[in-house]
Design a protein around this motif. Structure first.
Motif, short mmCIF file in Angstrom:
data_model
loop_
_atom_site.label_atom_id
_atom_site.label_comp_id
_atom_site.label_asym_id
_atom_site.label_seq_id
_atom_site.Cartn_x
_atom_site.Cartn_y
_atom_site.Cartn_z
N MET A 1 -24.42 4.88 23.68
CA MET A 1 -22.96 4.88 23.57
C MET A 1 -22.52 5.98 22.61
O MET A 1 -23.08 6.11 21.53
CB MET A 1 -22.46 3.54 23.04
N PRO A 2 -21.51 6.76 22.96
CA PRO A 2 -21.01 7.79 22.04
C PRO A 2 -20.36 7.17 20.82
O PRO A 2 -19.89 6.03 20.84
CB PRO A 2 -20.00 8.57 22.88
N LEU A 3 -20.32 7.93 19.73
CA LEU A 3 -19.80 7.40 18.47
C LEU A 3 -18.32 7.03 18.55
O LEU A 3 -17.85 6.19 17.77
CB LEU A 3 -20.01 8.42 17.35
N ASP A 4 -17.58 7.66 19.50
CA ASP A 4 -16.16 7.34 19.60
C ASP A 4 -15.89 6.19 20.56
O ASP A 4 -14.74 5.84 20.82
CB ASP A 4 -15.36 8.58 20.02
N ASP A 5 -16.96 5.59 21.10
CA ASP A 5 -16.80 4.40 21.95
C ASP A 5 -16.20 3.28 21.09
O ASP A 5 -16.66 3.04 19.97
CB ASP A 5 -18.17 3.98 22.50
N PRO A 6 -15.18 2.57 21.59
CA PRO A 6 -14.57 1.50 20.78
C PRO A 6 -15.57 0.45 20.32
O PRO A 6 -15.41 -0.11 19.23
CB PRO A 6 -13.53 0.89 21.73
N ARG A 7 -16.59 0.19 21.12
CA ARG A 7 -17.59 -0.81 20.74
C ARG A 7 -18.40 -0.35 19.53
O ARG A 7 -18.72 -1.14 18.64
CB ARG A 7 -18.51 -1.11 21.92
N ILE A 8 -18.73 0.94 19.49
CA ILE A 8 -19.49 1.47 18.36
C ILE A 8 -18.59 1.57 17.12
O ILE A 8 -19.01 1.26 16.00
CB ILE A 8 -20.08 2.85 18.70
N ARG A 9 -17.35 1.99 17.32
CA ARG A 9 -16.43 2.06 16.18
C ARG A 9 -16.21 0.68 15.57
O ARG A 9 -16.18 0.52 14.34
CB ARG A 9 -15.10 2.69 16.60
N PHE A 10 -16.06 -0.33 16.43
CA PHE A 10 -15.87 -1.69 15.93
C PHE A 10 -17.12 -2.15 15.17
O PHE A 10 -17.02 -2.70 14.07
CB PHE A 10 -15.58 -2.64 17.09
N THR A 11 -18.29 -1.94 15.75
CA THR A 11 -19.53 -2.39 15.11
C THR A 11 -19.74 -1.69 13.78
O THR A 11 -20.14 -2.31 12.79
CB THR A 11 -20.72 -2.17 16.04
N THR A 12 -19.47 -0.39 13.74
CA THR A 12 -19.62 0.36 12.49
C THR A 12 -18.71 -0.20 11.41
O THR A 12 -19.13 -0.42 10.26
CB THR A 12 -19.29 1.84 12.73
N ALA A 13 -17.44 -0.46 11.77
CA ALA A 13 -16.50 -1.00 10.79
C ALA A 13 -16.89 -2.41 10.37
O ALA A 13 -16.77 -2.77 9.19
CB ALA A 13 -15.08 -0.98 11.37
N LEU A 14 -17.36 -3.22 11.32
CA LEU A 14 -17.76 -4.59 10.99
C LEU A 14 -18.97 -4.59 10.06
O LEU A 14 -19.02 -5.36 9.09
CB LEU A 14 -18.07 -5.35 12.28
N VAL A 15 -19.94 -3.73 10.34
CA VAL A 15 -21.12 -3.64 9.49
C VAL A 15 -20.73 -3.26 8.07
O VAL A 15 -21.24 -3.82 7.09
CB VAL A 15 -22.13 -2.64 10.07
N GLU A 16 -19.82 -2.30 7.92
CA GLU A 16 -19.40 -1.89 6.59
C GLU A 16 -18.71 -3.04 5.85
O GLU A 16 -18.91 -3.22 4.65
CB GLU A 16 -18.48 -0.67 6.68
N GLU A 17 -17.88 -3.81 6.56
CA GLU A 17 -17.22 -4.96 5.94
C GLU A 17 -18.25 -5.98 5.45
O GLU A 17 -18.20 -6.45 4.31
CB GLU A 17 -16.27 -5.63 6.94
#
Length: 245
Positions: A1-17
């Motif tokens: 999945m590309p980094l700008d995929d909404p699923r990856i953006r969501f997971t990245t933000a969730l992991v940081e939280e």
């Protein structure tokens, strides 16, 4: 999945939280590690259902979202990608307001849009002024509150505590717990680790003071369906009694 995929953006933000909170509470690590592994190794493709729109309560929660901007910004896109369903099937013993007031959309796991063997997680909305009765399940559970506030009880005699936006709670495996909302809808990120196939049991006390539990089984579509009802053994009640002298 590309980094700008909404699923990856969501997971990245969730992991940081969650990573920030896990520095102070290692109990979060079992819910965080599968996401980190998925970001590193890739998530499996899953034959998820076609997207199904969220209930009106989802949009009502968005103005009160109290998490980081990167995570909050992902929520509308993720809501459109996932398949929202009622949590419970209809049953004569279930309050219609409860049956129609709880919706879930799986993001991770066999029922979601990102395959993950060790975790099931997604969104959970609760309508105002509903009560999800005392229940148990084998899997441990994380509630990360994105919007709103609710009251939780653990055990058959546990003291109530409030979960508000930006906070989280962890329910250990097989710990009885209940949820009650106030005058505003609630949006949670939920996650399970452990046995995903075992039934849920709803606990209820009759007028004589005897405890019973009703079995709920997850159907093929992911919606829980009511099963048999049985008395609760004394040793199980003792295990759920938290306030001992």
């Amino acid at each position: 999945m590309p980094l700008d995929d909404p699923r990856i953006r969501f997971t990245t933000a969730l992991v940081e939280e969650l990573r920030g909170r896990a520095r102070e509470d290692i109990a979060l690590l079992p819910f965080l590690a599968p996401l980190i592994q998925g970001m590193r190794d890739g998530f499996d493709d899953t034959p998820a259902d076609a997207p199904n729109p969220p209930p009106p309560t989802f949009a009502e929660t968005l103005p009160q979202v109290a998490v980081s901007a990167p995570l909050a910004e992902c929520l509308p896109d993720m809501a459109r990608l996932t398949s929202w369903k009622t949590v419970l099937s209809e049953h004569p013993d279930v309050d219609p307001a409860l049956q129609k007031g709880m919706y879930a959309a799986h993001v991770y796991g066999a029922l979601g849009i990102m395959g993950c063997e060790r975790l099931r997680g997604g969104f959970f909305t609760l309508a105002p002024n509903i009560h999800y009765p005392l229940h148990t399940h084998v899997a441990a559970e994380l509630y990360f509150c994105l919007s709103g506030a609710l009251t939780l009880h653990h055990g058959v005699d546990g003291d109530p505590f409030e979960l508000t936006a930006g906070g989280y709670s962890i329910t250990p495996r097989e710990r009885a717990h209940s949820l009650t909302t106030g005058d505003a809808p609630v949006l949670l990120y939920f996650a399970w680790v452990g046995d995903f196939t075992a039934p849920i049991f709803w606990w209820e006390k009759d007028e004589a003071g005897s405890w019973y539990r009703a079995q709920w089984l997850r159907g093929a579509t992911g919606i829980w369906e009511r099963g048999t009802r049985e008395p609760v053994a004394e040793d199980l009640i003792a295990a759920q009694t938290l306030n001992r002298d």
